[in-house]
Design a protein around this motif. Structure first.
Motif, PDB file in Angstrom:
ATOM      1  N   ILE A  28       4.133   5.989   0.535  1.00  0.00           N
ATOM      2  CA  ILE A  28       4.242   6.278  -0.900  1.00  0.00           C
ATOM      3  C   ILE A  28       3.153   5.542  -1.670  1.00  0.00           C
ATOM      4  CG2 ILE A  28       5.690   5.904  -2.953  1.00  0.00           C
ATOM      5  CD1 ILE A  28       8.129   6.478  -1.088  1.00  0.00           C
ATOM      6  N   ILE A  29       2.933   4.284  -1.316  1.00  0.00           N
ATOM      7  CA  ILE A  29       1.891   3.504  -2.003  1.00  0.00           C
ATOM      8  C   ILE A  29       0.522   4.155  -1.797  1.00  0.00           C
ATOM      9  CG2 ILE A  29       0.647   1.293  -2.006  1.00  0.00           C
ATOM     10  CD1 ILE A  29       3.374  -0.024  -1.333  1.00  0.00           C
ATOM     11  N   LEU A  30       0.215   4.569  -0.561  1.00  0.00           N
ATOM     12  CA  LEU A  30      -1.080   5.190  -0.278  1.00  0.00           C
ATOM     13  C   LEU A  30      -1.234   6.523  -1.009  1.00  0.00           C
ATOM     14  CD1 LEU A  30      -1.513   4.382   3.519  1.00  0.00           C
ATOM     15  CD2 LEU A  30      -2.803   3.416   1.588  1.00  0.00           C
ATOM     16  N   THR A  31      -0.129   7.251  -1.196  1.00  0.00           N
ATOM     17  CA  THR A  31      -0.182   8.539  -1.883  1.00  0.00           C
ATOM     18  C   THR A  31      -0.339   8.355  -3.393  1.00  0.00           C
ATOM     19  OG1 THR A  31       1.238   9.494  -0.182  1.00  0.00           O
ATOM     20  CG2 THR A  31       1.057  10.714  -2.246  1.00  0.00           C
ATOM     21  N   VAL A  32       0.447   7.447  -3.957  1.00  0.00           N
ATOM     22  CA  VAL A  32       0.442   7.244  -5.401  1.00  0.00           C
ATOM     23  C   VAL A  32      -0.787   6.453  -5.864  1.00  0.00           C
ATOM     24  CG1 VAL A  32       1.711   6.200  -7.336  1.00  0.00           C
ATOM     25  CG2 VAL A  32       2.951   7.404  -5.532  1.00  0.00           C
ATOM     26  N   PHE A  33      -1.203   5.490  -5.066  1.00  0.00           N
ATOM     27  CA  PHE A  33      -2.342   4.636  -5.418  1.00  0.00           C
ATOM     28  C   PHE A  33      -3.403   4.676  -4.320  1.00  0.00           C
ATOM     29  CE2 PHE A  33       1.513   2.613  -7.187  1.00  0.00           C
ATOM     30  CZ  PHE A  33       1.224   2.696  -8.548  1.00  0.00           C
ATOM     31  N   PRO A  34      -4.139   5.781  -4.198  1.00  0.00           N
ATOM     32  CA  PRO A  34      -5.117   5.906  -3.109  1.00  0.00           C
ATOM     33  C   PRO A  34      -6.275   4.916  -3.224  1.00  0.00           C
ATOM     34  CG  PRO A  34      -5.289   7.767  -4.616  1.00  0.00           C
ATOM     35  CD  PRO A  34      -4.112   6.952  -5.054  1.00  0.00           C
ATOM     36  N   SER A  35      -6.466   4.321  -4.382  1.00  0.00           N
ATOM     37  CA  SER A  35      -7.598   3.407  -4.563  1.00  0.00           C
ATOM     38  C   SER A  35      -7.297   1.981  -4.076  1.00  0.00           C
ATOM     39  CB  SER A  35      -8.005   3.369  -6.032  1.00  0.00           C
ATOM     40  OG  SER A  35      -6.929   2.888  -6.805  1.00  0.00           O
ATOM     41  N   LEU A  36      -6.047   1.703  -3.694  1.00  0.00           N
ATOM     42  CA  LEU A  36      -5.709   0.357  -3.221  1.00  0.00           C
ATOM     43  C   LEU A  36      -6.347   0.093  -1.865  1.00  0.00           C
ATOM     44  CD1 LEU A  36      -1.900  -0.055  -4.065  1.00  0.00           C
ATOM     45  CD2 LEU A  36      -3.830  -1.081  -5.241  1.00  0.00           C
ATOM     46  N   SER A  37      -6.770  -1.160  -1.689  1.00  0.00           N
ATOM     47  CA  SER A  37      -7.335  -1.557  -0.390  1.00  0.00           C
ATOM     48  C   SER A  37      -6.194  -1.721   0.612  1.00  0.00           C
ATOM     49  CB  SER A  37      -8.096  -2.868  -0.541  1.00  0.00           C
ATOM     50  OG  SER A  37      -7.175  -3.938  -0.764  1.00  0.00           O
ATOM     51  N   PRO A  38      -6.536  -1.718   1.904  1.00  0.00           N
ATOM     52  CA  PRO A  38      -5.482  -1.936   2.918  1.00  0.00           C
ATOM     53  C   PRO A  38      -4.731  -3.260   2.680  1.00  0.00           C
ATOM     54  CG  PRO A  38      -7.470  -1.144   3.977  1.00  0.00           C
ATOM     55  CD  PRO A  38      -7.819  -1.413   2.541  1.00  0.00           C
ATOM     56  N   TRP A  39      -5.450  -4.297   2.287  1.00  0.00           N
ATOM     57  CA  TRP A  39      -4.798  -5.590   2.018  1.00  0.00           C
ATOM     58  C   TRP A  39      -3.817  -5.482   0.859  1.00  0.00           C
ATOM     59  CZ3 TRP A  39      -3.619  -9.824   4.302  1.00  0.00           C
ATOM     60  CH2 TRP A  39      -3.189 -10.922   3.570  1.00  0.00           C
ATOM     61  N   GLN A  40      -4.192  -4.820  -0.227  1.00  0.00           N
ATOM     62  CA  GLN A  40      -3.307  -4.638  -1.376  1.00  0.00           C
ATOM     63  C   GLN A  40      -2.085  -3.802  -0.985  1.00  0.00           C
ATOM     64  OE1 GLN A  40      -6.358  -2.946  -3.879  1.00  0.00           O
ATOM     65  NE2 GLN A  40      -6.257  -4.709  -5.301  1.00  0.00           N
ATOM     66  N   THR A  41      -2.309  -2.766  -0.158  1.00  0.00           N
ATOM     67  CA  THR A  41      -1.208  -1.923   0.306  1.00  0.00           C
ATOM     68  C   THR A  41      -0.211  -2.749   1.114  1.00  0.00           C
ATOM     69  OG1 THR A  41      -2.675  -0.021   0.381  1.00  0.00           O
ATOM     70  CG2 THR A  41      -0.613   0.157   1.608  1.00  0.00           C
ATOM     71  N   LEU A  42      -0.705  -3.596   2.026  1.00  0.00           N
ATOM     72  CA  LEU A  42       0.185  -4.447   2.832  1.00  0.00           C
ATOM     73  C   LEU A  42       0.926  -5.457   1.954  1.00  0.00           C
ATOM     74  CD1 LEU A  42      -1.851  -5.147   6.080  1.00  0.00           C
ATOM     75  CD2 LEU A  42       0.239  -3.822   5.843  1.00  0.00           C
ATOM     76  N   THR A  43       0.239  -6.000   0.951  1.00  0.00           N
ATOM     77  CA  THR A  43       0.886  -6.953   0.041  1.00  0.00           C
ATOM     78  C   THR A  43       2.053  -6.297  -0.688  1.00  0.00           C
ATOM     79  OG1 THR A  43      -1.208  -8.117  -0.278  1.00  0.00           O
ATOM     80  CG2 THR A  43       0.507  -8.499  -1.922  1.00  0.00           C
ATOM     81  N   VAL A  44       1.835  -5.094  -1.193  1.00  0.00           N
ATOM     82  CA  VAL A  44       2.907  -4.368  -1.884  1.00  0.00           C
ATOM     83  C   VAL A  44       4.032  -4.023  -0.899  1.00  0.00           C
ATOM     84  CG1 VAL A  44       3.484  -2.254  -3.141  1.00  0.00           C
ATOM     85  CG2 VAL A  44       1.387  -3.487  -3.685  1.00  0.00           C
ATOM     86  N   ALA A  45       3.664  -3.588   0.315  1.00  0.00           N
ATOM     87  CA  ALA A  45       4.669  -3.227   1.323  1.00  0.00           C
ATOM     88  C   ALA A  45       5.528  -4.439   1.699  1.00  0.00           C
ATOM     89  CB  ALA A  45       3.999  -2.642   2.550  1.00  0.00           C
ATOM     90  N   PHE A  46       4.877  -5.593   1.890  1.00  0.00           N
ATOM     91  CA  PHE A  46       5.646  -6.785   2.247  1.00  0.00           C
ATOM     92  C   PHE A  46       6.485  -7.291   1.075  1.00  0.00           C
ATOM     93  CE2 PHE A  46       2.651  -7.206   5.893  1.00  0.00           C
ATOM     94  CZ  PHE A  46       3.624  -7.122   6.879  1.00  0.00           C
ATOM     95  N   SER A  47       6.033  -7.071  -0.136  1.00  0.00           N
ATOM     96  CA  SER A  47       6.860  -7.397  -1.307  1.00  0.00           C
ATOM     97  C   SER A  47       8.110  -6.522  -1.310  1.00  0.00           C
ATOM     98  CB  SER A  47       6.082  -7.184  -2.603  1.00  0.00           C
ATOM     99  OG  SER A  47       4.979  -8.039  -2.661  1.00  0.00           O
ATOM    100  N   GLY A  48       7.919  -5.244  -0.997  1.00  0.00           N
ATOM    101  CA  GLY A  48       9.062  -4.335  -0.887  1.00  0.00           C
ATOM    102  C   GLY A  48       9.983  -4.742   0.247  1.00  0.00           C
ATOM    103  N   ALA A  49       9.405  -5.193   1.367  1.00  0.00           N
ATOM    104  CA  ALA A  49      10.215  -5.647   2.505  1.00  0.00           C
ATOM    105  C   ALA A  49      11.042  -6.869   2.130  1.00  0.00           C
ATOM    106  CB  ALA A  49       9.317  -5.958   3.699  1.00  0.00           C
TER     107      ALA A  49
END
Length: 198
Positions: A28-49
């Motif tokens: 969902i993060i990659l779809t909604v925010f395609p401009s995020l870097s892989p590191w930013q995506t993982l940070t958001v994912a781990f925050s969700g976790a």
């Protein structure tokens, strides 16, 4: 209570659900925010976790009572909520003597554990093991209860701490009873009624 379910299946279901949830969050993060870097995506994912982990802990320790009251079938499917204060009558036999004692039992229950403390004029007891089960034939809720009694020095002739065990069966949501045996060669019966029950 989760202890009634096969542990390996519970762990598998929780692990798979957790992994799928994290993958969905990343997708969902990659779809909604395609401009995020892989590191930013993982940070958001781990925050969700982390948020999911806190939610699971909340449900396991506090919100399970609300879930049990909102979905009454869980009382039949797993194990009923027996937490609370119970009036207790202890019918005892020791050699050629017998009698009865009144006490108060306090049952504490979460989705993962259960304990029962008993307070009487002559002693207090603490839980060593409290294992909820269902009778394999009838499905009736039962509690295997192993405990340690600590006599009050000025109120009991027991002398020193001793252990006991009981199999308590739930007759209805407000009545628990069963026979007990102790390491002092005493035996008897526990009869518990939920405090406030009519």
């Amino acid at each position: 209570m989760l202890s009634l379910l096969p542990v390996d299946r519970v762990i598998t279901v929780v692990a798979v659900a957790y992994a799928v949830t994290i993958l969905l969050v990343v997708a969902i993060i990659l779809t909604v925010f395609p401009s995020l870097s892989p590191w930013q995506t993982l940070t958001v994912a781990f925050s969700g976790a982390t948020a999911l982990q806190l939610l699971v802990l909340l449900v396991l320790n506090v919100a399970w009572k609300w879930v049990w009251s909102a979905i009454p079938a869980l009382n039949q499917l797993l194990f009923p909520n027996i937490e609370g204060k119970w009036k207790m009558v202890i019918h005892w036999q020791r050699e050629d003597r017998s009698g009865q004692v009144t006490a108060t039992a306090v049952i504490r229950q979460t989705l993962l554990k259960l304990s029962m403390e008993v307070f009487s004029e002559g002693s207090e007891s603490e839980t060593l093991v409290a294992l909820p089960r269902r009778d394999q034939e009838s499905g009736r809720p039962m509690l295997y209860y192993v405990y340690r009694v600590v006599p009050k020095a000025d109120k009991s002739d027991a002398g020193h701490p001793y252990e006991g065990s009981a199999l308590l069966k739930l007759a209805d949501k407000n009545t628990l009873s069963g026979n007990y045996f102790t390491s002092q060669s005493t035996r008897g019966r526990f009869s518990l009624t939920r405090a406030g029950a009519k």
